[in-house]
Design an enzyme around this catalytic site. Structure first.
Site, PDB file in Angstrom:
ATOM      1  N   TRP A 188       0.860  -1.184   0.000  1.00 24.63           N
ATOM      2  CA  TRP A 188       0.000   0.000   0.000  1.00 24.63           C
ATOM      3  C   TRP A 188       0.894   1.230   0.000  1.00 24.63           C
ATOM      4  CZ3 TRP A 188      -0.285   4.032   3.622  1.00 24.63           C
ATOM      5  CH2 TRP A 188      -1.245   5.005   3.318  1.00 24.63           C
TER       6      TRP A 188
ATOM      7  N   GLU B 275      -3.067  -3.095  -2.493  1.00 18.47           N
ATOM      8  CA  GLU B 275      -4.181  -2.551  -1.717  1.00 18.47           C
ATOM      9  C   GLU B 275      -4.591  -1.167  -2.203  1.00 18.47           C
ATOM     10  OE1 GLU B 275      -5.190  -1.236   2.920  1.00 18.47           O
ATOM     11  OE2 GLU B 275      -3.293  -2.217   2.414  1.00 18.47           O
TER      12      GLU B 275
ATOM     13  N   LYS C  33      -7.196   2.401  -1.981  1.00 24.52           N
ATOM     14  CA  LYS C  33      -7.770   3.295  -0.980  1.00 24.52           C
ATOM     15  C   LYS C  33      -8.585   4.364  -1.682  1.00 24.52           C
ATOM     16  CE  LYS C  33      -6.666   5.418   3.461  1.00 24.52           C
ATOM     17  NZ  LYS C  33      -5.611   5.715   4.443  1.00 24.52           N
TER      18      LYS C  33
ATOM     19  N   ASP D 192      -9.530  -3.437   1.900  1.00 28.90           N
ATOM     20  CA  ASP D 192      -9.570  -2.918   3.269  1.00 28.90           C
ATOM     21  C   ASP D 192     -10.969  -2.392   3.547  1.00 28.90           C
ATOM     22  OD1 ASP D 192      -9.405  -0.891   5.446  1.00 28.90           O
ATOM     23  OD2 ASP D 192      -7.277  -1.362   5.397  1.00 28.90           O
TER      24      ASP D 192
ATOM     25  N   HIS E 237     -11.569   1.399   3.335  1.00 31.91           N
ATOM     26  CA  HIS E 237     -11.009   2.147   2.211  1.00 31.91           C
ATOM     27  C   HIS E 237     -12.006   2.423   1.097  1.00 31.91           C
ATOM     28  CE1 HIS E 237      -6.429   1.400   3.012  1.00 31.91           C
ATOM     29  NE2 HIS E 237      -7.070   1.896   4.054  1.00 31.91           N
TER      30      HIS E 237
ATOM     31  N   HIS F 165      -8.223  -6.721   4.804  1.00 35.03           N
ATOM     32  CA  HIS F 165      -7.801  -5.895   5.919  1.00 35.03           C
ATOM     33  C   HIS F 165      -9.070  -5.425   6.590  1.00 35.03           C
ATOM     34  CE1 HIS F 165      -3.333  -4.580   5.291  1.00 35.03           C
ATOM     35  NE2 HIS F 165      -3.487  -5.874   5.462  1.00 35.03           N
TER      36      HIS F 165
ATOM     37  N   ASP G  14     -12.397   8.292   9.220  1.00 38.22           N
ATOM     38  CA  ASP G  14     -11.326   7.457   9.763  1.00 38.22           C
ATOM     39  C   ASP G  14     -11.601   5.993   9.447  1.00 38.22           C
ATOM     40  OD1 ASP G  14      -9.358   6.219  11.178  1.00 38.22           O
ATOM     41  OD2 ASP G  14      -9.775   7.194  13.082  1.00 38.22           O
TER      42      ASP G  14
ATOM     43  N   ASP H  58      -9.803   3.294  10.405  1.00 36.18           N
ATOM     44  CA  ASP H  58      -8.994   2.344  11.166  1.00 36.18           C
ATOM     45  C   ASP H  58      -9.412   2.175  12.618  1.00 36.18           C
ATOM     46  OD1 ASP H  58      -6.944   1.528   9.167  1.00 36.18           O
ATOM     47  OD2 ASP H  58      -6.586   3.673   9.114  1.00 36.18           O
TER      48      ASP H  58
ATOM     49  N   ASP I  91      -6.497  -4.420  10.291  1.00 33.60           N
ATOM     50  CA  ASP I  91      -5.734  -3.183  10.080  1.00 33.60           C
ATOM     51  C   ASP I  91      -6.431  -2.062  10.831  1.00 33.60           C
ATOM     52  OD1 ASP I  91      -4.226  -1.081   9.292  1.00 33.60           O
ATOM     53  OD2 ASP I  91      -4.640  -1.235   7.153  1.00 33.60           O
TER      54      ASP I  91
END
Length: 417
Positions: A184, A225, A227, A258, A261, A285, A293, A295, A325
């Protein structure tokens, strides 16, 4: 727990054609990869008191006890392992090596810097995964690495990627199981660019150079990956979903999805069966996106359950690597690991205990009324009883007991840092 209660639960599931003992054996063998970066706020060990720098990620909070060394991070991980059931992996970033007191350039790191991690992993009976670190570095401060317009910057980060694949290969050999190496990069613009094409052309060419050397998939598998946006790349991310999906299909590589993402209205679960028709494998992920946000610590929310269920329903478990993640410094970092991994394993258990064959049969018959009714009814099957039995068999504390161990560890270890 009361064996009669567990026997009743098994009978309930058996009536639907589900063998609970077989499910528990399958559940226990599914590995979940735990992110090292939750333990120290993505700081790494390149230099003392390092902090997350450039790269489109922000860690918030200042809870006590952040790991400051490899030994402390390993101690924290071991405590988390003792509270988590099932097969485990530990996911390393390239900035977490042992650099023996001298900071090397990232394009010069070697397997020697991670040999100690392999020894530790073997001592803990866990496997490893790996990630190049394309952020928090002077050569990424302008927001570009592999897609930079500067050929010297690109070449530096290409060399880093090649070095990381060699490290991953050595780790795979050392721990006796394939390492998944996830790529990534943070490249992008805060404001709207004029020429989107040129950076994506550079990224493709850079990746081609990194992956030019074939590595035995028995030791390393590469993933890419995407995003939607990052901090300081709100308007344009070079490595978009469309870019990496296309690249993975073209080169028959593992694609990393992810959970944080994508746009909040996108359903990750709906993407899985589409991409799995065209790529050899999927890397999850799993995180929890909250507004901007991506994560937050994973919980058993609708999005997580839907994604995990889709992997199970589609028969994709053998082709899917499940990793987490997230990074949250506002709560106890060790507890965050435990909450996240337990939550994903609960979601897996729920998916494996679903009467999928019965639901699919109703759907194939066009009986959508029964499909909906039985899907809702299945949510109230005694999965919690099965989960409690699984924890007891695994020798880890129950749902309302493990925090006692965290609090003791916090008093005796974390508070002294």
């Amino acid at each position: 727990m009361d064996s009669k209660v567990f026997d009743y639960a098994k009978e309930e599931y058996a009536a639907l054609g589900i063998d609970v003992e077989a499910v528990l054996s399958q559940l226990d063998a599914i590995p979940i990869s735990i992110p090292c970066w939750q333990g120290d706020d993505v700081a790494g060990f390149e230099k003392p008191d390092a902090k997350l720098g450039s790269g489109g990620a922000v860690v918030t909070g200042n809870y006590m006890g952040k790991a400051r060394s490899i030994a402390e991070l390993q101690s924290d991980a071991e405590k988390a392992f003792s509270l988590i059931p099932g097969k485990k992996r530990f996911n390393l970033h390239a900035s977490y090596g042992d650099f023996f007191g001298t900071l090397p350039e990232r394009n010069a790191i070697t397997p020697e810097n991670f040999a100690g991690w392999a020894d530790w992993a073997n001592s803990q009976d866990v496997k490893l995964d790996f990630n190049p670190t394309y952020f928090s570095h002077p050569k990424s401060d302008d927001g570009f690495t592999l897609a930079s317009l500067d050929v010297g910057i690109r070449e530096y980060w290409i060399e880093h990627g090649i070095a990381c694949r060699k490290i991953a290969e050595s780790l795979g050999k050392a721990v006796g199981e394939t390492v998944v190496t996830n790529f990534w990069i943070p490249d992008g613009y805060k404001d709207t660019p004029i020429n989107r094409r040129i950076h994506r052309q550079h990224l493709e060419a850079s990746l081609d150079k990194i992956f030019a050397e074939k590595i035995d998939p028995g030791t390393n598998i590469d993933a890419v990956e995407c995003k939607l946006f990052g901090i300081a790349s709100e308007s344009y991310v070079v490595g978009s979903h469309e870019f990496y999906l296309s690249y993975a299909v073209k080169n028959q590589m593992t694609l990393c999805l992810d959970a944080g993402h994508f746009h909040p209205t996108e359903t990750l679960a709906d993407k899985i069966s589409s991409v799995m028709q065209f790529v050899p494998g999927l890397l999850f992920h799993l995180s929890r996106g909250v507004r901007w946000d991506s994560d937050h610590v994973v919980i058993v929310d609708d999005a997580t359950q839907a994604a995990v269920s889709e992997v199970v329903r589609g028969g994709y478990l053998e082709r899917t690597a499940i990793g987490l993640d997230f990074f949250d410094a506002s709560i106890n970092r060790v507890a965050a690991w435990v909450i996240g991994v337990r939550s994903v394993r609960k979601a897996l258990l729920n998916a494996l205990l679903e009467p999928t064959a019965k639901l699919e049969a109703a759907e194939a018959d066009g009986d959508y009324t029964a499909r909906l009714a039985w899907l809702e009814a299945s949510k109230y099957l005694p999965s919690q009883v099965v989960w409690n039995a699984y924890l007891e068999r695994s020798g880890v504390p129950s749902e309302f007991a493990w925090m006692d161990e965290i609090k003791t560890y916090e008093r005796n270890v974390l508070s002294a840092r």
